[in-house]
Write a protein that holds these residues in place. Sequence first.
Motif, PDB file in Angstrom:
ATOM      1  N   LEU A   1     -60.898   0.145   7.556  1.00  0.00           N
ATOM      2  CA  LEU A   1     -59.823   0.650   8.410  1.00  0.00           C
ATOM      3  C   LEU A   1     -58.539  -0.029   7.984  1.00  0.00           C
ATOM      4  O   LEU A   1     -58.462  -1.259   7.930  1.00  0.00           O
ATOM      5  CB  LEU A   1     -60.122   0.338   9.873  1.00  0.00           C
ATOM      6  CG  LEU A   1     -59.211   1.000  10.906  1.00  0.00           C
ATOM      7  CD1 LEU A   1     -59.451   2.507  10.944  1.00  0.00           C
ATOM      8  CD2 LEU A   1     -59.436   0.392  12.287  1.00  0.00           C
ATOM      9  N   THR A   2     -57.524   0.762   7.657  1.00  0.00           N
ATOM     10  CA  THR A   2     -56.242   0.220   7.208  1.00  0.00           C
ATOM     11  C   THR A   2     -55.157   0.505   8.242  1.00  0.00           C
ATOM     12  O   THR A   2     -54.773   1.660   8.442  1.00  0.00           O
ATOM     13  CB  THR A   2     -55.825   0.825   5.859  1.00  0.00           C
ATOM     14  OG1 THR A   2     -56.804   0.502   4.869  1.00  0.00           O
ATOM     15  CG2 THR A   2     -54.472   0.293   5.422  1.00  0.00           C
ATOM     16  N   PRO A   3     -54.657  -0.525   8.930  1.00  0.00           N
ATOM     17  CA  PRO A   3     -53.576  -0.318   9.896  1.00  0.00           C
ATOM     18  C   PRO A   3     -52.245  -0.035   9.187  1.00  0.00           C
ATOM     19  O   PRO A   3     -51.908  -0.689   8.198  1.00  0.00           O
ATOM     20  CB  PRO A   3     -53.506  -1.650  10.650  1.00  0.00           C
ATOM     21  CG  PRO A   3     -54.760  -2.385  10.287  1.00  0.00           C
ATOM     22  CD  PRO A   3     -55.141  -1.908   8.931  1.00  0.00           C
TER      23      PRO A   3
ATOM     24  N   VAL B   1     -56.284   7.398  14.804  1.00  0.00           N
ATOM     25  CA  VAL B   1     -57.184   7.186  13.668  1.00  0.00           C
ATOM     26  C   VAL B   1     -57.040   8.392  12.751  1.00  0.00           C
ATOM     27  O   VAL B   1     -57.167   9.540  13.202  1.00  0.00           O
ATOM     28  CB  VAL B   1     -58.637   7.029  14.133  1.00  0.00           C
ATOM     29  CG1 VAL B   1     -59.586   6.953  12.938  1.00  0.00           C
ATOM     30  CG2 VAL B   1     -58.790   5.791  15.009  1.00  0.00           C
TER      31      VAL B   1
ATOM     32  N   PHE C   1     -54.131   4.320  11.773  1.00  0.00           N
ATOM     33  CA  PHE C   1     -55.230   3.577  11.171  1.00  0.00           C
ATOM     34  C   PHE C   1     -56.008   4.515  10.265  1.00  0.00           C
ATOM     35  O   PHE C   1     -56.673   5.441  10.740  1.00  0.00           O
ATOM     36  CB  PHE C   1     -56.125   2.991  12.259  1.00  0.00           C
ATOM     37  CG  PHE C   1     -55.417   2.036  13.175  1.00  0.00           C
ATOM     38  CD1 PHE C   1     -55.402   0.675  12.921  1.00  0.00           C
ATOM     39  CD2 PHE C   1     -54.726   2.515  14.290  1.00  0.00           C
ATOM     40  CE1 PHE C   1     -54.728  -0.206  13.762  1.00  0.00           C
ATOM     41  CE2 PHE C   1     -54.048   1.642  15.147  1.00  0.00           C
ATOM     42  CZ  PHE C   1     -54.055   0.280  14.875  1.00  0.00           C
TER      43      PHE C   1
ATOM     44  N   ILE D   1     -60.030  -1.190  17.097  1.00  0.00           N
ATOM     45  CA  ILE D   1     -58.654  -0.996  17.571  1.00  0.00           C
ATOM     46  C   ILE D   1     -58.528  -1.442  19.020  1.00  0.00           C
ATOM     47  O   ILE D   1     -57.559  -2.102  19.406  1.00  0.00           O
ATOM     48  CB  ILE D   1     -58.238   0.487  17.410  1.00  0.00           C
ATOM     49  CG1 ILE D   1     -58.194   0.872  15.926  1.00  0.00           C
ATOM     50  CG2 ILE D   1     -56.875   0.735  18.063  1.00  0.00           C
ATOM     51  CD1 ILE D   1     -58.071   2.363  15.681  1.00  0.00           C
TER      52      ILE D   1
ATOM     53  N   TRP E   1     -52.073  -5.379  17.878  1.00  0.00           N
ATOM     54  CA  TRP E   1     -51.458  -4.264  17.165  1.00  0.00           C
ATOM     55  C   TRP E   1     -50.500  -3.452  18.035  1.00  0.00           C
ATOM     56  O   TRP E   1     -49.950  -2.441  17.585  1.00  0.00           O
ATOM     57  CB  TRP E   1     -52.551  -3.355  16.598  1.00  0.00           C
ATOM     58  CG  TRP E   1     -53.258  -3.964  15.418  1.00  0.00           C
ATOM     59  CD1 TRP E   1     -52.735  -4.814  14.497  1.00  0.00           C
ATOM     60  CD2 TRP E   1     -54.628  -3.758  15.030  1.00  0.00           C
ATOM     61  NE1 TRP E   1     -53.673  -5.152  13.552  1.00  0.00           N
ATOM     62  CE2 TRP E   1     -54.849  -4.519  13.853  1.00  0.00           C
ATOM     63  CE3 TRP E   1     -55.688  -3.012  15.557  1.00  0.00           C
ATOM     64  CZ2 TRP E   1     -56.074  -4.550  13.191  1.00  0.00           C
ATOM     65  CZ3 TRP E   1     -56.904  -3.045  14.905  1.00  0.00           C
ATOM     66  CH2 TRP E   1     -57.101  -3.790  13.726  1.00  0.00           C
TER      67      TRP E   1
END
Length: 314
Positions: free
Chosen positions: A75-77, A91, A122, A183, A190
């Motif tokens: 998962l890349t924020p 997402v 994300f 998340i 975040w």
Amino acid sequence: MKLRPIAALALLLAALGLSAAPALAQTSPVTPAEAPAEPNAIPLNTGGVDGQSSPETWFNQWGDIFTRNVTVATLTPVLPAPGKANGAAVVVAPGGGLRWLSMNNEGWEVAQALADRGIAAFVLKYRLQPTPTDLAEFERNMNGMFAEGERRPPRPTVDAMSSRPGGPFANPVADAEAAFAMIRARAGEWGVDPERIGMVGFSAGAGTTMATTLAGGAARPVFIAPIYGSMDAVEVPADAPPMFVALAIDDPLFGNRGIGLVESWHRAGKPVELHLYQNGGHGFGLGNEGRTSLGWFDVFMRWLDVNGWLQAKS
């Protein structure tokens, strides 16, 4: 935005059990690519893929970058600039027929566009079905599936069964559920409101979005946007979230298969909005110049705003 490669469309057709016209077998060159650094990618620790021995590899086609043989989901924020976040989160699930992922066109670019609007995004790199390690063999394998132009047995439709063990969306849904859990666990860090996390998916990513929604449980998004995904009717859960759908009517995969998905949502009394564009084909991402589908993202932002998901809470 770039038009999507013919080879990519062919691969997606194969994964969905559909035939392709002979012209689709004529592909543009597929070339190897160095794996990007992905410094912000966070492993989801959801396990591997049974029988998978091929390493994850990246390739270029028509100026875009893709990955395949993903066995470790991440998962890349992509977060809004300081002071711009409104608490909403999405997402983002790229597509690729469950065999590869369009990480740029349907992942990072979309996430950045969301972050520019104050939405924490994300990018979900979910686990895939295996393809040949050798790139030339991979390309031959892909093209060979269309040389005869025969219709293959259809894959299971996107429904509650498809996310169960052994189903085509089992691993992607497990990865999505892990993403939602992460998340929510790190929402404070975040700047995310855990009650305002939705999901946007493209093509097979739209299928992953729908399968995640139908699977139920705590991971269910509060809104969904399946973009140029399957339009087959589904059994709508009692607590189904509002849905935004965008599709081009000249999409060779789903443009001529009706709007059963939208009709089933509407008959169940759930909020749904459909934008059926004159042109755009399949895999248009944020949109291509000269196509009417170019405007879908702005319309989606207005839909989010009108439904109250972009207003920051005091």
